[in-house]
Write an enzyme that holds these catalytic residues in place. Sequence first.
Site, PDB file in Angstrom:
ATOM      1  N   HIS A 197      -2.077  -5.500   1.455  1.00  0.00           N
ATOM      2  CA  HIS A 197      -3.479  -6.227   1.371  1.00  0.00           C
ATOM      3  C   HIS A 197      -3.401  -7.496   0.565  1.00  0.00           C
ATOM      4  O   HIS A 197      -2.205  -7.890  -0.100  1.00  0.00           O
ATOM      5  CB  HIS A 197      -4.392  -5.178   0.095  1.00  0.00           C
ATOM      6  CG  HIS A 197      -5.353  -6.064  -0.219  1.00  0.00           C
ATOM      7  ND1 HIS A 197      -6.568  -6.144   0.152  1.00  0.00           N
ATOM      8  CD2 HIS A 197      -5.591  -6.921  -1.596  1.00  0.00           C
ATOM      9  CE1 HIS A 197      -7.398  -7.036  -0.534  1.00  0.00           C
ATOM     10  NE2 HIS A 197      -6.704  -7.497  -1.345  1.00  0.00           N
TER      11      HIS A 197
ATOM     12  N   LYS B   1       0.908  -1.234   0.214  1.00  0.00           N
ATOM     13  CA  LYS B   1      -0.005  -0.075  -0.097  1.00  0.00           C
ATOM     14  C   LYS B   1       0.941   1.255   0.012  1.00  0.00           C
ATOM     15  O   LYS B   1       1.961   1.136   0.255  1.00  0.00           O
ATOM     16  CB  LYS B   1      -0.830  -0.129   1.251  1.00  0.00           C
ATOM     17  CG  LYS B   1      -2.014  -1.149   1.109  1.00  0.00           C
ATOM     18  CD  LYS B   1      -2.905  -1.078   2.322  1.00  0.00           C
ATOM     19  CE  LYS B   1      -3.785  -2.094   2.157  1.00  0.00           C
ATOM     20  NZ  LYS B   1      -4.918  -1.951   3.519  1.00  0.00           N
TER      21      LYS B   1
ATOM     22  N   PHE C 277     -16.247   3.164   6.030  1.00  0.00           N
ATOM     23  CA  PHE C 277     -14.702   3.424   5.602  1.00  0.00           C
ATOM     24  C   PHE C 277     -14.186   3.500   4.436  1.00  0.00           C
ATOM     25  O   PHE C 277     -13.305   3.796   4.000  1.00  0.00           O
ATOM     26  CB  PHE C 277     -13.820   2.475   6.577  1.00  0.00           C
ATOM     27  CG  PHE C 277     -13.914   1.315   6.154  1.00  0.00           C
ATOM     28  CD1 PHE C 277     -13.432   0.725   4.684  1.00  0.00           C
ATOM     29  CD2 PHE C 277     -14.801   0.145   6.748  1.00  0.00           C
ATOM     30  CE1 PHE C 277     -13.631  -0.544   4.432  1.00  0.00           C
ATOM     31  CE2 PHE C 277     -15.051  -1.120   6.395  1.00  0.00           C
ATOM     32  CZ  PHE C 277     -14.163  -1.572   5.486  1.00  0.00           C
TER      33      PHE C 277
ATOM     34  N   ARG D  79       2.607  -6.473   9.173  1.00  0.00           N
ATOM     35  CA  ARG D  79       1.770  -5.378   9.542  1.00  0.00           C
ATOM     36  C   ARG D  79       2.463  -5.027  10.937  1.00  0.00           C
ATOM     37  O   ARG D  79       2.548  -3.803  11.415  1.00  0.00           O
ATOM     38  CB  ARG D  79       0.303  -5.656   9.937  1.00  0.00           C
ATOM     39  CG  ARG D  79      -0.254  -5.715   8.219  1.00  0.00           C
ATOM     40  CD  ARG D  79      -1.591  -5.915   8.431  1.00  0.00           C
ATOM     41  NE  ARG D  79      -2.249  -5.995   7.219  1.00  0.00           N
ATOM     42  CZ  ARG D  79      -3.194  -6.590   6.810  1.00  0.00           C
ATOM     43  NH1 ARG D  79      -3.932  -7.475   7.546  1.00  0.00           N
ATOM     44  NH2 ARG D  79      -3.914  -6.384   5.496  1.00  0.00           N
TER      45      ARG D  79
ATOM     46  N   THR E 233      -5.326  -7.256  10.650  1.00  0.00           N
ATOM     47  CA  THR E 233      -5.621  -6.098   9.930  1.00  0.00           C
ATOM     48  C   THR E 233      -5.106  -4.901  10.775  1.00  0.00           C
ATOM     49  O   THR E 233      -4.644  -3.789  10.288  1.00  0.00           O
ATOM     50  CB  THR E 233      -7.002  -5.994   9.576  1.00  0.00           C
ATOM     51  OG1 THR E 233      -7.415  -7.150   9.006  1.00  0.00           O
ATOM     52  CG2 THR E 233      -7.395  -4.623   9.015  1.00  0.00           C
TER      53      THR E 233
ATOM     54  N   ARG F 194      -1.766 -14.415   4.354  1.00  0.00           N
ATOM     55  CA  ARG F 194      -2.473 -13.823   5.421  1.00  0.00           C
ATOM     56  C   ARG F 194      -1.885 -13.793   6.787  1.00  0.00           C
ATOM     57  O   ARG F 194      -1.939 -13.015   7.441  1.00  0.00           O
ATOM     58  CB  ARG F 194      -3.837 -14.457   5.206  1.00  0.00           C
ATOM     59  CG  ARG F 194      -4.678 -13.954   4.089  1.00  0.00           C
ATOM     60  CD  ARG F 194      -6.164 -14.279   3.950  1.00  0.00           C
ATOM     61  NE  ARG F 194      -6.876 -13.455   5.120  1.00  0.00           N
ATOM     62  CZ  ARG F 194      -7.149 -12.082   4.863  1.00  0.00           C
ATOM     63  NH1 ARG F 194      -6.549 -11.365   3.710  1.00  0.00           N
ATOM     64  NH2 ARG F 194      -7.629 -11.293   5.631  1.00  0.00           N
TER      65      ARG F 194
ATOM     66  N   ASN G 168      -1.949  -0.030   6.746  1.00  0.00           N
ATOM     67  CA  ASN G 168      -1.462  -1.260   7.265  1.00  0.00           C
ATOM     68  C   ASN G 168      -0.469  -1.812   6.377  1.00  0.00           C
ATOM     69  O   ASN G 168      -0.448  -3.177   6.452  1.00  0.00           O
ATOM     70  CB  ASN G 168      -2.529  -2.015   7.709  1.00  0.00           C
ATOM     71  CG  ASN G 168      -3.431  -2.475   6.709  1.00  0.00           C
ATOM     72  OD1 ASN G 168      -3.323  -2.255   5.583  1.00  0.00           O
ATOM     73  ND2 ASN G 168      -4.423  -3.269   7.364  1.00  0.00           N
TER      74      ASN G 168
END
Length: 139
Positions: free
Chosen positions: A116, A10, A58, A103, A92, A86, A113
């Site tokens: 994705h 991100k 959001f 993260r 998250t 994951r 964070n």
Amino acid sequence: MAERTFSIIKPDAVERNLSGAILKMIQDSGLKVVAMKMIHLTRSQAEGFYAVHRERPFFDSLVTYMCSGPVVCSVLEGDNAIQRYRDLMGATNPANAAEGTIRKTYAVSIEANSVHGSDAPETAAYEIAYFFNALEMVG
């Protein structure tokens, strides 16, 4: 059995020059990068990608954030790739993420964070096809 999943590094992580460190964590985990590109999402692209969240409170801030700078999109491959990625990403909310996860190591907030990842085979297929065609993947 080999499986593919989708990853986005991100804007917060790209801006802090963490793409290489995150990709190293991914590759060190045994996942193989079979496609990768850096792009700056338009608002329309981000809205389309996150359409499943359109009615969530959001949504607008997520779309704005995802358009705030370049992202690195990649397709990862390996046995049980979706769950493995994951697990590597962590929770998250980085405050709840386990030590050693992406993260916990790099995220600055629940929204910023850093990464994705697809959450199921169906979403992986959709997300991969949203950004890549078959000719852009190797292996």
